[in-house]
Design an enzyme around this catalytic site. Structure first.
Site, mmCIF file in Angstrom:
data_model
loop_
_atom_site.group_PDB
_atom_site.id
_atom_site.type_symbol
_atom_site.label_atom_id
_atom_site.label_comp_id
_atom_site.label_asym_id
_atom_site.label_seq_id
_atom_site.Cartn_x
_atom_site.Cartn_y
_atom_site.Cartn_z
ATOM 1 C CD GLU A 89 -4.780 7.044 0.951
ATOM 2 O OE1 GLU A 89 -4.524 5.835 0.729
ATOM 3 O OE2 GLU A 89 -4.197 7.699 1.831
ATOM 4 C CG HIS A 101 -1.765 1.183 1.419
ATOM 5 N ND1 HIS A 101 -3.109 1.193 1.108
ATOM 6 C CD2 HIS A 101 -1.493 2.439 1.886
ATOM 7 C CE1 HIS A 101 -3.617 2.383 1.368
ATOM 8 N NE2 HIS A 101 -2.659 3.163 1.850
ATOM 9 C CD GLU A 102 1.659 3.591 3.759
ATOM 10 O OE1 GLU A 102 1.842 4.635 3.115
ATOM 11 O OE2 GLU A 102 0.682 3.423 4.517
#
Length: 497
Positions: A295, A265-266
């Protein structure tokens, strides 16, 4: 010799300097979360407050207003006009807030976030509440002043800092539609998956091996380690600047998937930052467009790509090498582990089907807080009610896995949470556009070729930065503005077809 566009060039110099000072501020903030010894917190809070005041004075310098007005009459190209638009937006927002409030915010959030790191594991809501009340008081004053300057509603003014152009009415409509079909989908997927056989992974999973695995997967995702690094923090985040991206994760010895998928995700955030246009670096137009778009990159990596069956085949040998081969790590079973749908307490570890419920819960609570319809002391009861209604979970008395689990409210980031689910919707929309453009995309991913995904994102999202408004960016990339139907179609196809 006269300089073409002197007002614009003067603005460029100022915003370049702001970028360099913000670089130092971001490194100090990252260190505060990842490395700083506890005894350094007050000194660091004072230093960050000093920097916040300095940056605010630069952003509100009266000379900027004359330069912005002068630049409007100069001969600027399209990219320069976009940069001027973003400069003007930042100037208006900064001038809505007095320096004293900016400094008060810095102190309050530093104090609250630092204490939260020890109060959360101790389940100490009573100790956390006074600091949160001060942060909320600052946020309400910030909302009032931003609303007065912009003409927006209180919560809309806070959202606008993260997602320009989005309103709470639009978000409420989108999330309201989501509420009509999400519970049924969660039940249907749960019933279907209950009939499947899944082999659980057997731990423990040593933390050094987990970290090595995370870094190998970051390399698989083309993260540039010459311009960034991975560290550990209480709450996973990405920070830094495009030239030096700082990612963090957290580890559990009994389960490797939270750290792995949190890192994926990061890494999506990090790749976006590392691929912003270098020719405009340091200028507002070269910043990420919005937090929903940001996001959309992290969730494109974690959910769209990271939970793809083809990606599970790429992960399988890496996981086996990290922890030793076991049946759970076979590609088909690993994909089942990656796509288990089960209502849970923790947002950052939630599956993509139940995740929106976590966001709706936070959106409803923080909107009520900012608009004065609820107080900080009301949060646990509001949380318990919504967790029960949306996810069937009992959180009574469990503050650390309830309203204390996220870092956003301690740091004053009211208005951010809607960006997560809006980002998930955009991520589904990007992949729908990719598949229209590249019908063999899924076969390419299954064959281990991730370049088509990265190339499309770089061309359509990363390199565009803030050149366009969010609606225009989405229209250019996918042929339409935000369309939540793609998110529903994605979940239905992946989990029920």
């Amino acid at each position: 010799m006269s300089i073409a566009n002197p007002h614009y060039e003067a603005l460029k110099r100022t915003y370049g300097r702001l970028h360099r000072l913000t670089h130092l501020e971001s490194m100090a903030s990252w260190d505060q979360a990842a490395n700083m010894p506890p005894g350094g917190n007050q000194a660091r809070a004072d230093a960050l407050t000093e920097m916040a005041g300095l940056l605010h004075r630069m952003r509100t310098d009266p000379m900027l207003q004359a330069q912005l007005s002068g630049a409007e009459a100069e001969q600027l190209d399209e990219a320069q006009r976009a940069n001027l638009r973003e400069m003007s937006r930042e100037w208006r927002r900064s001038n809505a807030l007095p320096e004293a409030l900016v400094e008060r915010r810095s102190q309050a959030t530093s104090r609250c976030e630092h204490a939260w790191r020890s109060q959360r594991p101790a389940n100490d809501w009573a100790g956390f509440l006074p600091n949160l009340q001060e942060v909320l008081a600052v946020a309400r004053e910030e909302a009032r002043l931003l609303a007065e300057r912009s003409g927006l509603g209180l919560y809309d003014a806070m959202m606008d800092q993260y997602e320009p152009g989005m309103t709470s009415a639009t978000a409420a409509r989108v999330f309201g539609e989501l509420r009509t079909w999400l519970p049924g989908l969660i039940r249907a997927v749960g019933e279907r998956q209950a009939r499947e056989t899944v082999v659980p992974a057997v731990g423990p999973f040593p933390l050094p091996a987990q970290r090595a695995l995370c870094e190998r997967v970051m390399k698989l995702l083309d993260f540039d380690f010459s311009a960034g690094r991975l560290d550990v923090s209480t709450h996973p985040f990405s920070g830094g600047v495009p030239e030096d991206v700082r990612l963090t994760t957290r580890f559990y010895e009994d389960d490797f998937l939270p750290s792995l998928m949190g890192t994926v995700h990061e890494t999506g955030h990090g790749r976006y930052e590392q691929n912003l246009p270098r020719d405009l670096l340091g200028q507002p137009v070269a910043l990420a467009r919005s937090m929903a778009i940001h996001e959309s990159q992290s969730l494109a990596f974690e959910m769209q790509l990271g939970s793809h069956p083809g990606f599970a085949r790429l992960l399988s040998p890496l996981v086996s090498e990290a922890f030793g081969a076991q049946p759970a790590f076979e590609p088909a079973n690993l994909h089942k582990l990656l796509t288990r749908v089960k209502p849970s307490l923790i947002r950052v570890e939630a599956d993509e089907v139940t995740y929106p419920a976590h966001v709706i819960l936070r959106f409803e609570i923080e909107r009520a807080l900012i608009e004065g319809e609820a107080e900080a002391a009301d949060i646990p009861a509001m949380w318990d009610e919504r967790m029960r209604d949306l996810l069937g979970q009992d959180t009574r008395g469990n503050y650390k896995d309830g309203p204390m689990q996220d870092v956003h409210w301690p740091t004053g980031a009211f208005g951010y949470f809607p960006c997560y689910s809006l980002g998930a919707m955009y991520a589904a929309q990007w992949f729908a556009a990719m598949r229209r453009e590249m019908p063999a995309l899924d076969e390419q991913i299954a064959a281990g070729n991730l370049s088509p995904v990265f190339d499309w994102l770089k061309r359509n999202i990363w390199q565009q930065a803030s050149r366009w408004t969010t609606d225009e960016l989405a229209l250019r990339a996918s042929g339409e503005t935000l369309n939540p139907a793609h998110f529903r179609a994605h979940l239905t196809q992946r989990y029920l077809s």
